[in-house]
Every structure is written in C-alpha cells, then in structure tokens.
Scaffold this active site. Sequence first.
Site, PDB file in Angstrom:
ATOM      1  N   ARG A 162      15.670 -14.123 -25.516  1.00 49.48           N
ATOM      2  CA  ARG A 162      14.236 -14.345 -25.789  1.00 49.48           C
ATOM      3  C   ARG A 162      13.998 -14.599 -27.288  1.00 49.48           C
ATOM      4  O   ARG A 162      13.121 -15.367 -27.658  1.00 49.48           O
ATOM      5  CB  ARG A 162      13.391 -13.170 -25.309  1.00 49.48           C
ATOM      6  CG  ARG A 162      13.670 -12.756 -23.858  1.00 49.48           C
ATOM      7  CD  ARG A 162      12.588 -13.079 -22.883  1.00 49.48           C
ATOM      8  NE  ARG A 162      12.993 -12.676 -21.546  1.00 49.48           N
ATOM      9  CZ  ARG A 162      13.126 -13.490 -20.501  1.00 49.48           C
ATOM     10  NH1 ARG A 162      12.833 -14.771 -20.618  1.00 49.48           N
ATOM     11  NH2 ARG A 162      13.506 -13.055 -19.325  1.00 49.48           N
TER      12      ARG A 162
ATOM     13  N   LYS B 157      15.017  -3.214 -25.534  1.00 55.13           N
ATOM     14  CA  LYS B 157      15.458  -4.401 -24.795  1.00 55.13           C
ATOM     15  C   LYS B 157      16.831  -4.824 -25.352  1.00 55.13           C
ATOM     16  O   LYS B 157      17.519  -4.017 -25.957  1.00 55.13           O
ATOM     17  CB  LYS B 157      14.415  -5.511 -24.893  1.00 55.13           C
ATOM     18  CG  LYS B 157      13.067  -5.136 -24.291  1.00 55.13           C
ATOM     19  CD  LYS B 157      13.144  -4.909 -22.794  1.00 55.13           C
ATOM     20  CE  LYS B 157      11.792  -4.548 -22.198  1.00 55.13           C
ATOM     21  NZ  LYS B 157      11.890  -4.148 -20.797  1.00 55.13           N
TER      22      LYS B 157
ATOM     23  N   GLN C 225      12.537  -1.660 -13.506  1.00 52.75           N
ATOM     24  CA  GLN C 225      13.952  -1.354 -13.247  1.00 52.75           C
ATOM     25  C   GLN C 225      14.111   0.086 -12.767  1.00 52.75           C
ATOM     26  O   GLN C 225      14.871   0.361 -11.847  1.00 52.75           O
ATOM     27  CB  GLN C 225      14.786  -1.624 -14.498  1.00 52.75           C
ATOM     28  CG  GLN C 225      14.803  -3.107 -14.832  1.00 52.75           C
ATOM     29  CD  GLN C 225      15.535  -3.444 -16.106  1.00 52.75           C
ATOM     30  OE1 GLN C 225      15.991  -2.563 -16.825  1.00 52.75           O
ATOM     31  NE2 GLN C 225      15.634  -4.727 -16.411  1.00 52.75           N
TER      32      GLN C 225
ATOM     33  N   ASP D  33       8.167  -9.398 -21.393  1.00 49.29           N
ATOM     34  CA  ASP D  33       9.219 -10.288 -21.899  1.00 49.29           C
ATOM     35  C   ASP D  33       8.648 -11.497 -22.651  1.00 49.29           C
ATOM     36  O   ASP D  33       9.386 -12.243 -23.294  1.00 49.29           O
ATOM     37  CB  ASP D  33      10.119 -10.759 -20.747  1.00 49.29           C
ATOM     38  CG  ASP D  33      10.825  -9.582 -20.085  1.00 49.29           C
ATOM     39  OD1 ASP D  33      11.028  -8.554 -20.761  1.00 49.29           O
ATOM     40  OD2 ASP D  33      11.154  -9.683 -18.888  1.00 49.29           O
TER      41      ASP D  33
ATOM     42  N   SER E  39       8.288   0.786 -15.922  1.00 49.58           N
ATOM     43  CA  SER E  39       9.523   0.006 -15.843  1.00 49.58           C
ATOM     44  C   SER E  39       9.842  -0.359 -14.400  1.00 49.58           C
ATOM     45  O   SER E  39      10.038   0.520 -13.553  1.00 49.58           O
ATOM     46  CB  SER E  39      10.688   0.807 -16.442  1.00 49.58           C
ATOM     47  OG  SER E  39      11.924   0.283 -15.993  1.00 49.58           O
TER      48      SER E  39
ATOM     49  N   ARG F 102      21.795   0.245 -24.412  1.00 51.37           N
ATOM     50  CA  ARG F 102      20.471   0.418 -23.792  1.00 51.37           C
ATOM     51  C   ARG F 102      20.452   1.672 -22.912  1.00 51.37           C
ATOM     52  O   ARG F 102      21.421   1.972 -22.225  1.00 51.37           O
ATOM     53  CB  ARG F 102      20.102  -0.842 -22.993  1.00 51.37           C
ATOM     54  CG  ARG F 102      19.904  -2.031 -23.934  1.00 51.37           C
ATOM     55  CD  ARG F 102      19.630  -3.305 -23.187  1.00 51.37           C
ATOM     56  NE  ARG F 102      18.365  -3.289 -22.489  1.00 51.37           N
ATOM     57  CZ  ARG F 102      17.964  -4.259 -21.678  1.00 51.37           C
ATOM     58  NH1 ARG F 102      18.738  -5.308 -21.459  1.00 51.37           N
ATOM     59  NH2 ARG F 102      16.787  -4.187 -21.085  1.00 51.37           N
TER      60      ARG F 102
HETATM   61  O1  SPQ Z   1      17.618  -7.514 -17.251  1.00 50.53           O
HETATM   62  P1  SPQ Z   1      17.186  -7.265 -18.652  1.00 50.53           P
HETATM   63  O2  SPQ Z   1      18.306  -7.492 -19.603  1.00 50.53           O
HETATM   64  O3  SPQ Z   1      16.558  -5.915 -18.835  1.00 50.53           O
HETATM   65  O4  SPQ Z   1      16.076  -8.379 -18.964  1.00 50.53           O
HETATM   66  C1  SPQ Z   1      14.740  -8.399 -19.533  1.00 50.53           C
HETATM   67  C2  SPQ Z   1      14.560  -9.844 -20.145  1.00 50.53           C
HETATM   68  O5  SPQ Z   1      13.989 -10.028 -21.199  1.00 50.53           O
HETATM   69  O6  SPQ Z   1      14.981 -10.777 -19.446  1.00 50.53           O
HETATM   70  C3  SPQ Z   1      14.485  -7.327 -20.576  1.00 50.53           C
HETATM   71  F1  SPQ Z   1      15.290  -7.363 -21.544  1.00 50.53           F
HETATM   72  O7  SPQ Z   1      13.755  -8.342 -18.494  1.00 50.53           O
HETATM   73  C4  SPQ Z   1      13.469  -7.168 -17.701  1.00 50.53           C
HETATM   74  C5  SPQ Z   1      12.035  -6.735 -17.957  1.00 50.53           C
HETATM   75  O8  SPQ Z   1      11.800  -6.452 -19.309  1.00 50.53           O
HETATM   76  C6  SPQ Z   1      13.656  -7.558 -16.260  1.00 50.53           C
HETATM   77  C7  SPQ Z   1      13.017  -6.606 -15.311  1.00 50.53           C
HETATM   78  C8  SPQ Z   1      13.359  -6.669 -13.874  1.00 50.53           C
HETATM   79  O9  SPQ Z   1      13.848  -7.714 -13.387  1.00 50.53           O
HETATM   80  O10 SPQ Z   1      13.110  -5.658 -13.181  1.00 50.53           O
HETATM   81  C9  SPQ Z   1      12.064  -5.688 -15.711  1.00 50.53           C
HETATM   82  C10 SPQ Z   1      11.671  -5.509 -17.118  1.00 50.53           C
HETATM   83  O11 SPQ Z   1      12.367  -4.372 -17.653  1.00 50.53           O
HETATM   84  P2  SPQ Z   1      11.793  -2.887 -17.469  1.00 50.53           P
HETATM   85  O12 SPQ Z   1      12.691  -2.037 -18.323  1.00 50.53           O
HETATM   86  O13 SPQ Z   1      10.400  -2.925 -17.978  1.00 50.53           O
HETATM   87  O14 SPQ Z   1      11.858  -2.511 -16.077  1.00 50.53           O
END
Ligand code: SPQ
Length: 434
Positions: free
Chosen positions: A390, A344, A171, A317, A169, A124
Amino acid sequence: MSEQKTVSFERPVLRGTIQVPGDKSISHRAVMLGSIAEGKTTISGFLDGEDCLSTIDMFRKLGVTITRKGTDVVVESPGIANWQTPTETLDAGNSGTTARLMLGILSGSSVTSKMCGDQYLSKRPMKRVTGPLGLMGAKITSDEHDDFLPLTVEGTTLKAIDYQMPVASAQVKSAVLLAGLHGEGETSVTEISVSRDHTERMLMQFGAQLTQEGKTIRIAGGQKLTGTDVVVPGDISSAAFFMVAAAMVKDSVVTFEKVGLNPTRTGILDVLEAMGVSMKQLEEHGFSGERYGTIQISHSTLQATEIGGELIPRLIDELPVLALLATQAEGTTIIRDAEELRVKETDRIEAVATELRKLGATIETTPDGMIITGPTPLSGGTLQSYGDHRLGMMAAIAGLITSEPVHIENPSCIAISYPRFFEDLSDLVSEEIQ
Ligand code: SPQ
C-alpha cells in the site's frame, strides 16, 4: 542493490475504464472455505497476487488439490477432517489474513503444523488471535515469542466461547468464527465497530448458518460446508489508488467496472464524497452475497474532512492513499481512531508521514492517526515502500502530481495485492493534449 521504479509524466490525465483485480480478502476466504468443504469449489476472478498464492500453497501442503489458470481456480478437497499432516512448514509469506485466519482453521482441524511468515509478518501481533483461540482450547505453541510467528498448531477439539473483541479486526473475528465452526456448542463474537463481513457472507454461501444481532455474530459448531461457485468482485482497496488519482489529477475521468461495493468496505466512497469528489454510481449488481457495480470518479476541487470512529474499519487499508489525497485538499484533514495502522505490514502512520514529508507535505502524526494540511504542491523524490504494497502504490500515485519524478525503492511488494498495477497505471494515463 535494491530495485527502483520511477513514475514521471509531463502532464498526466487519467481517462478510461478499468476493471481492477479480484478482491484480496474474498479470494483468500474462497480458497479457505473451499478447502474446509468436502468436494469441488470453483472461483472466478481470483486475485493472483502473492498473498493469495500463499494461501493456495498452504492448502496444497495440507493435501487439497487446487488448480489455477490465471484468475480461475478449482479447489477439490477431501474436507477438513481428511487433511494430511504437512511435511513442510506452512509459509504465510507477507499475508496477515492467511496467518490469522489459518490459525483459527488449523486449531479445530486434525493436523499438526508449523506456520511461518516473512520478515514483516513475523513482527505483526498474533496474540489478538491466539488469545481467544486459547480460550477455546486451541493448542498453539511457539519456539520463541508467543505473540509472533513461527507458531505450531496442534489441531484439537475446541469449545465454544462468547468473545468480546477488544479491537475492530475482521481477521480476529474471522479466526474465532472459523474455529467456532469446528467447536462444540455455539460461539459468538461481538465487535466494537463493524469490520468487513466477507467471512460471514461466504460461510452462508457454503451452507453454514449464522445469526447476527447488532454487532454480535453467532455460529453453531459442527456444521459441514458444501463446495460452491464463487465470483470474486474487483478489490475496492486496489481501485482506491486510481480513485484518488482521478480525483486529484486535472481533467481526469475514470470508470471502475465490477468493483466490490460491500458496505463494510465502501468507507472510501463516503470520504471522497465528503471531500467534494464528483462521483457517479452507474450500476449495481449482487452475487454470492457480495455487491459490486460501476463507479465513475472525476477530478474535483477538494475540501479537507475528518475520518474516524466507525468509518475506520470500513476504509482501514485506504488510509495511506487518502492521506496523499488530503495533501491536495483545502484545509486540515484529521484522521483519528486508526491506531491499527501501526500494526500493518509496517507502521503505516509513521511511514506515510515520513514519505509524504519528503515531497513537501504538511503532516503531523498522532498516536492514532494523522493531521494533514493542504493544499500543498508536491516536489519529487525517492520514496521507500517499506516492503508494504500500500505504501508502494501510494508513492506511485503521488508521482502523478509531483513537479519532479518520484522514484520508488523496492516496488516489487506491490505484487502482493496488485501484480499488474504499473500496466494498469500506464493504460489509464495519457499525456495532456494541448
Ligand atoms: O492480510 P494483511 O497483510 O493483513 O493485509 C491488509 C492489507 O493492507 O492488504 C492489512 F495489512 O489488509 C487486511 C485489513 O487491514 C485484510 C483483512 C481481511 O482480509 O480480513 C482485514 C484487515 O485487517 P484487520 O487486522 O483489521 O482485520
């Protein structure tokens, strides 16, 4: 030989009340901010899924004392300035949230550490985070490819930036804000669409000051966090699977108690409403800056809908299970602007379409989404999880409406976010009484 789980019911009906496990995003952040802060933080309702346990494990390696009894966690930290340099590699496991937020936090710490992830996380993209962190002066290096884990972070003094995010995002936003907390000057992050705001809410709960103007969030560097008590509501992304099940399966009525209702996460409720799902909001409370409440979902006749634009980050998600729901709706459902699904745990656009087609669904993929035409009766089959929790849960919920059993390959990944998923599923399902 890989493990398999079979979902097979004669005439299922979902009835009852459920409290889904704690929110994954909030659980991660509670441990992270509790570890940055000096002193004691208590967390109740913590998600004991594998991803959040990876976050706990990382901080233990940094010298933070964390004790856990089930869903109650106590974090006792010497504060970020006094973390120990870890003797082992920090392993984010399958968790993108752990990896990306930790890159931001570690960049402004005083330790040097190496971070790795499992086979899925190692594919990723990390540049979306290491790019802006590099502009702040972060020292992040890689042995092989700088877009992927493993990466080594040498903590240093960071400088503030004004960052215009190219992707929606949470994250990326969180990594920059958490680095900004330890930077010199005021950091700002501007989003293209509003993503989940748990980091912002929790930073304020731990005593930090942030300001928000439109889609821009500002944080001044050098602020100290103070340990606090965090209550984690149920994860709406986990509830989503049983919400969709209740909506699709004849005669079902399910009540979801203490489920998170943060408006940056409730896109699924907007879509269920647009599809004609009968839904009652029974009560609503607030705690720690997070809203939660009770929602009741009943079986309904479903209409197709369009899902795109600003709605996408509010339900990103939930799209795999909403695609399943769309196979049962009258008309053509269009999901667009969701290209983020391709990066993802797996490419969730191709994986969802491939697996649902095996059951007879009519799905076309597009670069940024799916076009699903229904209603289509689904047959049984063997579905892959792709090591993606998921996808595994979507396959299990599909098994409630198929004419034959659904076998799920590698279902153990479901424990990443919902360790007791199958127990909760069997508690809710009763066979129809003739
Ligand atoms: O933590 P991870 O693996 O990225 O988990 C996912 C999920 O489906 O549980 C995505 F695969 O959730 C992310 C979400 O898609 C969790 C998250 C967060 O806690 O900040 C934000 C989202 O990701 P992003 O890339 O949009 O910021």
